[in-house]
Structure formats: C-alpha cells, structure tokens
Design a protein around this motif. Structure first.
Motif: not given
Length: 297
Positions: A147-157, A273-282
C-alpha cells in the motif's frame, strides 16, 4: 495427449485461479472504463451464479436443494452466511477494485489466511508456532510495501481502497471459517448456491438488478458474462473438481496463482502502475499463504 489424474487436477486448480484473478481485472474495466456500478454487478453476479448453481444441484440431487431448509439447525447459519459472509466478501472486494485496482484488492484479500490462523490460535488458547509468528509479521510487512510502495509517508492507492481491501480479507476469513459444518453436511454447491441466491436477493433491496448504470455495449456485456460464467461458475466448478485429484493443501498452494494472475493481467491489460515495492509486498503476502498452508496443525 493423455494427462495423469494429478496433472488434470493441477490444470483445473490453476485454471480456476486464473479465472478468479481475471474476473477482478475485468471488474476493474467495467467499473472504471464502462461506468458499471459496484452494487449492480454484485447483485447480478450473486443472483445469476446462485440460481445456476442451485439448478445444477437440483439436476444432480433433486431432494438435497430444499432439504437444507427443513433442518432447523441449518437455516440461521445459512442466512448469516448469505448476509454477512457472501455479501460481505463480494461487495468489499469489488469496492476495493473500484476505488483502487484489481491487483492490490486481490493481494490484500489474500491476508485472510493470516486472520484465520490468528482466530484459531485465539479460540484454542494455544501458543502460536514460530512459523505462524513469522508468517504474521511477513504479512504485515507485505501489506506495508503493497500500500506504500516502500515509502512510509505516502500511499500508492487510496485510503478507501486500503480500507475495502482489508475489509475484504476480514469478510473472506469469516466466509472461510463460518460455514464448515454446513459444507460438511450439505456440500459446497448447495450451500454456496443458496448463499449467493439469498445474498443477491438481499442486496437487490440496496440496488435492484434492473436499475442498470453504465455503458451498454458489446465489451460491457462480454465483461459481465465473463465475471458470472468464467470468474464464478467455471472457476468454482474447476476448483471443486480439482479436489478429487489433489490434496486440499495442494490446491491451496496452487490457488496462490490467483493474485499473481490478477497483478500480471492488471499490469499488461489495464496498464496499472505496479512498482518494485508493490511486487515485494505481493511476494511477502503470497509467501505468507504458502507458509500457512504447510502448517500441519
């Protein structure tokens, strides 16, 4: 070319997982590009799928379809499954897709096994195993990356999509645990058929099936038919039949293809748009499911 029984079972469960994952992607197309309302699709999907399942059950064992209502111990559980479980799972999942995308909605819903394990551990008052603790921590880490893409200060959704996605996991956990006795006694087709039908009838008071919203064209009709036929009926049939050839633990492992197919199709077909952070989370969440499916207890 002849397939062994095991190969046939694997093909069935993989196909069902891909159809389930694909139905979420098609639903996203219907909601975000064709203007179809979530409430209308939930109502229509439940009504048509449920009635067809009951017809199939009646053809196979005519007396079993209505016998469930003659058992006073089954009536209330079936009603609760329909209203809380079935409507809850369907609506929260589609709402997560509409407010976000099918990829993250499907992966977030796959947190349900973690909730089931936590519930069973709490109910049995037993100490969780090391594997279960690691799985829970991994699921939390996976949710963070997803949900953050690895950035704790923002949501990707959107926060709304996160809410509906997590609610979908809770609803699926309830839907998984609650009807165990019903399924043992009456079978999956009868129980799910009635749960869908009653859920669709109940949700008709929220949004009637004849109050259609959105574009009416060939892609829309094809999309709705895919969600009902391939994403519900055929997927359910293939998964159920695969249990005749594979162990339940094996089907659970292979069913993890569903979120992967949802992510892949979302990226390729809808250009999500599905970045590296989202893939790691998945991958973290899927690894969690794989770990829990191998816990013997």
């Amino acid at each position: 070319m002849a397939f062994s029984a095991r190969s046939k079972g694997m093909i069935m469960v993989l196909s069902s997982a891909i159809f389930w994952g694909g139905s979420g992607v098609v639903a996203q197309f219907l909601f975000q590009q064709q203007g179809v309302s979530v409430e209308w699709l939930v109502t229509v999907r439940l009504l048509f799928s449920g009635l067809i399942l009951l017809c199939l059950a009646a053809m196979k064992e005519p007396g079993l379809v209505f016998a469930i209502w003659k058992d006073r111990f089954s009536r209330l559980p079936l009603l609760l499954l329909s209203i809380i479980g079935m409507i809850g799972v369907q609506y929260t999942f589609f709402a997560a897709i509409e407010s976000g995308n099918a990829a993250t909605a499907t992966v977030l819903q796959y947190l349900a096994p973690v909730l089931v394990v936590l519930y069973i551990t709490f109910r049995s008052k037993s100490k969780p195993s090391t594997k279960e603790i690691v799985a829970v921590l991994l699921s939390v880490l996976g949710t963070f990356f997803l949900v953050t893409g690895g950035n704790p200060f923002a949501l990707t959704i959107s926060s709304l999509s996160v809410f509906w996605g997590l609610s979908s996991a809770v609803a699926l956990a309830f839907y998984t645990v609650y009807p165990i006795e019903l399924l043992k006694r009456w079978g999956a087709v009868v129980v799910i058929g009635w749960a869908m039908t009653l859920g669709g009838l109940g949700f008709s008071f929220v949004h009637s099936p004849w109050e259609y919203e959105g574009m009416l064209n060939v892609p829309t009709v094809a999309g709705v038919l895919f969600v009902i036929i391939f994403g519900t009926l055929i997927a359910f049939y293939l998964y159920s039949e695969s249990l005749h050839y594979l162990k339940p633990s094996e089907t659970s492992l292979l069913a993890c293809v569903e979120p992967l197919s949802a992510v892949f199709l979302s990226v390729v077909v809808l250009h999500v748009d599905f970045g590296i952070g989202e893939w790691v989370g998945t991958l973290c969440i899927i690894t969690t499911v794989l770990m829990l499916s191998r816990v013997k207890k």
